[in-house]
Design an enzyme around this catalytic site. Structure first.
Site, PDB file in Angstrom:
ATOM      1  N   ALA A  19      -1.160   0.018   1.151  1.00  0.00           N
ATOM      2  CA  ALA A  19      -0.309  -0.762   0.247  1.00  0.00           C
ATOM      3  C   ALA A  19       0.840   0.043  -0.333  1.00  0.00           C
ATOM      4  O   ALA A  19       1.869  -0.523  -0.709  1.00  0.00           O
ATOM      5  CB  ALA A  19      -1.158  -1.343  -0.880  1.00  0.00           C
ATOM      6  N   PHE A  30      -2.286  -4.569  -4.736  1.00  0.00           N
ATOM      7  CA  PHE A  30      -3.125  -5.603  -5.339  1.00  0.00           C
ATOM      8  C   PHE A  30      -4.312  -5.039  -6.095  1.00  0.00           C
ATOM      9  O   PHE A  30      -4.989  -5.753  -6.802  1.00  0.00           O
ATOM     10  CB  PHE A  30      -3.575  -6.646  -4.305  1.00  0.00           C
ATOM     11  N   ARG A  31      -4.566  -3.723  -5.974  1.00  0.00           N
ATOM     12  CA  ARG A  31      -5.601  -3.108  -6.803  1.00  0.00           C
ATOM     13  C   ARG A  31      -5.028  -2.491  -8.080  1.00  0.00           C
ATOM     14  O   ARG A  31      -5.763  -2.047  -8.933  1.00  0.00           O
ATOM     15  CB  ARG A  31      -6.343  -2.017  -6.015  1.00  0.00           C
ATOM     16  N   GLN A  96      -3.706  -1.483   6.929  1.00  0.00           N
ATOM     17  CA  GLN A  96      -4.564  -2.273   6.053  1.00  0.00           C
ATOM     18  C   GLN A  96      -3.793  -3.437   5.437  1.00  0.00           C
ATOM     19  O   GLN A  96      -4.386  -4.322   4.835  1.00  0.00           O
ATOM     20  CB  GLN A  96      -5.104  -1.395   4.925  1.00  0.00           C
ATOM     21  N   ILE A  98      -1.494  -6.758   4.703  1.00  0.00           N
ATOM     22  CA  ILE A  98      -1.473  -8.137   5.201  1.00  0.00           C
ATOM     23  C   ILE A  98      -0.099  -8.772   5.027  1.00  0.00           C
ATOM     24  O   ILE A  98       0.048  -9.977   5.235  1.00  0.00           O
ATOM     25  CB  ILE A  98      -2.542  -8.998   4.485  1.00  0.00           C
ATOM     26  N   HIS A 116      -6.740  -6.146   8.527  1.00  0.00           N
ATOM     27  CA  HIS A 116      -7.133  -7.148   7.539  1.00  0.00           C
ATOM     28  C   HIS A 116      -6.364  -8.453   7.700  1.00  0.00           C
ATOM     29  O   HIS A 116      -6.373  -9.289   6.804  1.00  0.00           O
ATOM     30  CB  HIS A 116      -6.977  -6.578   6.130  1.00  0.00           C
ATOM     31  N   ASN A 214       0.869  10.420   0.118  1.00  0.00           N
ATOM     32  CA  ASN A 214       0.518   9.365  -0.837  1.00  0.00           C
ATOM     33  C   ASN A 214       0.856   9.824  -2.244  1.00  0.00           C
ATOM     34  O   ASN A 214       0.800  11.016  -2.549  1.00  0.00           O
ATOM     35  CB  ASN A 214      -0.974   9.032  -0.755  1.00  0.00           C
TER      36      ASN A 214
END
Length: 247
Positions: A19, A30-31, A96, A98, A116, A214
């Site tokens: 993400a 989204f986390r 990962q 979407i 995903h 990251n």
């Protein structure tokens, strides 16, 4: 060796994305604190299949983010990955995410594994028809009824829900890429969701270089197979390294 050196010397790169590469396109993690998971409890796949109430809840949950996903455009990270592909260096992009931004940026379908699923399609859970989700979101927005396929089956955005199995073909393609890659680069992922996060390790444990970029800690930071760990914004690091490597 620096990042651009690894990119320059490799010919079969497995790129793994999370993400963190899409926040620059306006899609929140989204986390994170702005993520929908902080406000909603996701619907489980079995509930979706057995309960009209759950189907309404799931479509409502997806509708909340639909306009943002539809408006989002690829950013410099997605474009840099396509640049590497066109230079003949990318074996596979395993994501990962979407949001469909790799596909929109031009990553070839035969080099893309969306573990995903994707918000760019809607899928019938009975006949497996896939198509444009736009009209079905509009139908739900107006009628507040979960849309149905022409065959009568339940339509659902083509993303993997909780309790739903990952696509075996996608898993197989990712595993095969891990077995053939000569470099693994993980971009914008905390590497905490499995089985997705196992694929970079499968490649690295063969002895090929493993690079992680990251902002913030990842679950693989202290793994002995990691060759290079770069802390910071992927968008500020990776595209420049690609440009230098291909110069």
């Amino acid at each position: 060796m620096e990042l651009n050196g690894y990119l320059r010397s490799s010919r079969r790169i497995l790129i793994f994305t999370g993400a963190g590469i899409s926040t620059g396109s306006g899609i929140p993690d989204f986390r994170g604190p702005q993520g929908v998971w902080t406000r909603r409890q996701p619907v489980y796949f079995q509930d979706f299949m057995t309960s009209e109430k759950a189907r309404i809840e799931h479509w409502d949950y997806k509708l909340e983010g639909w306009d943002g996903f539809r408006a989002a455009q690829p950013n410099a990270v997605h474009d840099a990955i396509v640049t590497l592909e066109r230079a003949g260096k990318v074996l596979m992009v395993v994501t990962q995410n979407i949001d469909g931004l790799h596909a929109r940026a031009g990553t070839s379908a035969d080099l893309l594994v969306e573990l995903h699923g994707t918000n760019l399609l809607v899928e019938c859970q009975s006949c497996k028809w896939r198509g444009d989700p736009g009209p079905h979101f509009e139908f739900f927005r107006v009628n507040r009824k979960p849309p149905l396929c022409d065959c009568g089956g339940f339509l659902k955005p083509a993303t993997i829900s909780f309790g739903q199995s990952l696509d075996p073909q996608m898993l197989e393609r990712a595993q095969q890429a891990a077995a053939r890659a000569d470099l693994v680069v993980a971009l914008g992922s905390t590497l905490s969701v499995y089985p997705a996060a196992s694929f970079p390790l499968l490649a690295a444990q063969r002895g090929v270089p493993y690079i992680i970029i990251n902002r913030g800690a990842t679950d693989h930071d202290h793994d002995p197979s990691v060759s290079l760990r770069i802390e910071g914004d992927v968008a500020g690091i990776f595209p420049a390294a690609v440009e230098t490597a291909l110069a």
